[in-house]
Every structure is written in C-alpha cells, then in structure tokens.
Design an enzyme around this catalytic site. Structure first.
Site: not given
Ligand code: 13P
Length: 259
Positions: A11, A13, A101, A103, A173, A179, A219
């Site tokens: 992903n 982003k 997601h 976010e 997640e 992150g 992560s």
């Molecule tokens: P990270 O791997 O940067 O922690 O992000 C995970 C994520 O949100 C994947 O959709």
C-alpha cells in the site's frame, strides 16, 4: 486448514508519482523470481494517478504482480467530485481494492456502513476487496481490541453470501502499529487474526473461514515478516512504508527463504 496462498500487498499511500511508480515496479520485477510468484501472490496499490502507467508496465512486460487500488466510491458514476468508481478501476484491470483503511476511517470519516457499501460495489465490479480493520492503542489497553475488530468485520461484510466471503481478503492492522515501527508480536497478531477467522466461521461457515485470506499490517519489515508469516491464521501482509522501496519489499516477499 486449506491451502491459502499468501498475499503480500504494497500500500503505497500518497507516495510515488507515475514516473517513480514505473521505476519501482520494473525494479521489483528484476528482484522477484518465478519461485516467488509460485509461492506468494503479490500486489501493488499505487495512487490513482499512477494506475494507468503501472498497468501498462505490468502488462507489456508480463509481470505477474496484481494491480491494486487504495480506495474507491461505491457508486458507478455520478456527481461525486474527486471520487473514482469501482467500474473505472476494473477497466484498468485493477483486481484488488483496499477498503476501510484506518487512515480513511480516521482522517476522512469513513463509517462501517460506507465500508459495507464499498465492499459490495467492489465485488459487483468483479474485483476483490481487502477490507481493513484494527484497534487503537486505547482500545487495546482497555481490553476491547477483539470486540472492536469483530464488530468491524461483521459490519463491513454484512449481507454477503458465504462464497463471496470465501474469496475476500481481510487485513488486520492495529492502528498503533501503523507507521510507528512498533509491530504487533507474532503471538498477538495471530490471536487477532484467529479471532477474525472465528467470527467468519460462526457467521459464514467453515468453508468461508478456511478460504478467506487474512493479512497482518503494521510496520511489517524484512526482519519481522518471517515470524509473522509463520502464524497459522496469517495469510499475508499489507505493507506500507517498506513497500515503497523495491529491495525491502522484495525481501519481505522472500520471507520464506529466511531462517
Ligand atoms: P506501515 O507498514 O508503514 O506501518 O503501514 C501499514 C499500513 O497501513 C498498510 O496499509
């Protein structure tokens, strides 16, 4: 347990313009081998503006990486400024769409009901949703992680038939792990992915539970991927930051060669 082929998804982003995206998938294709593709399904989820360019590279170079999107609307067309429909994505041979997601839920106010409508629309367009769920740190510390995630899964998949659920992907997640560099322990991730499979079993039956693929995200790095992927209810990874670099992402995909 059935043979669920692992799915490792990147992903991206809001990273990589379309030039960078082309370089990224070309580099990734040099790093991956036929053995990798035999063992693992791989997808990349670039921003909308990159999709056409990435599609062209994947198809013209015959790279067996699935094209994914990060988001869509549930309507097929209409006055929804800024939105993209499932039909538009399907036309680009997008096969997987991330939905719900954290976010999108936290920053853009997506509700469980929005997620449900999107899941249905993605399926109706012939694509596969990767439906995300996960708890905050406060919810985890209050002992509510399992209840929160079970509620998100039941709400997001409400109304689907067992064969539809069987073909889906759910990504667990934990929000506190996204992150932050703070990965869930393999045991905690397994416990939550096991809980997701149990709720699928109780609502949609054994076959759906045995077939649905459950990814862990938060992560994921080359160093922790092998232990996470060894867990019996973890069928893949949804990778953010580490998927932006072809070397790192390829090392995660090759997790089975480590240790
Ligand atoms: P990270 O791997 O940067 O922690 O992000 C995970 C994520 O949100 C994947 O959709």
């Amino acid at each position: 347990m059935t043979n669920r082929k692992p799915l490792i998804s990147g992903n991206w982003k809001m990273h990589h313009n379309h030039f960078e995206a082309i370089q990224m998938v070309q580099k990734l294709s040099y790093l991956l081998s036929a053995n990798d593709y035999d063992a693992v399904d791989v997808s990349v989820h670039p921003p909308f503006t990159d999709l056409r360019s990435v599609q062209t590279v994947l198809e013209s170079d015959g790279i067996p990486v699935a094209l994914g999107a990060q988001h869509c609307h549930w309507e097929e067309r209409g006055a929804f400024t800024g939105e993209v429909s499932p039909a538009m994505l399907a036309k680009l041979n997008v096969s997987l769409v991330v939905v719900g997601h954290s976010e999108r839920r936290e920053l853009f106010g997506e509700t469980d009901d929005d997620v449900k409508r999107k899941v249905e629309a993605i399926l109706a367009a012939g694509m596969t949703p990767i439906m995300c769920c996960g708890e905050t740190l406060e919810e985890r510390e209050a002992g509510q992680a399992r209840a929160k995630v079970e509620r998100q899964v039941v709400a997001g998949l409400a109304g689907l038939k067992a064969p539809q659920v069987a073909g889906l992907v759910v990504a667990y997640e934990p929000i506190w792990a996204i992150g932050t560099g703070q990965t869930a322990t393999p045991e905690d991730a397994q416990e939550m992915c096991g809980a997701i499979r149990s709720v699928v079993r109780s609502r949609w039956g054994v076959e759906a539970a045995d077939s649905i693929r459950i990814q862990y995200g938060g992560s994921v790095k080359p160093v922790n991927a092998p232990d996470l992927m060894r867990q019996s209810d973890i069928d893949g990874a949804l990778v953010g930051g580490a998927s932006l670099d072809a070397d790192e992402f390829a090392r995660i995909i090759a997790y089975r060669l480590v240790g």
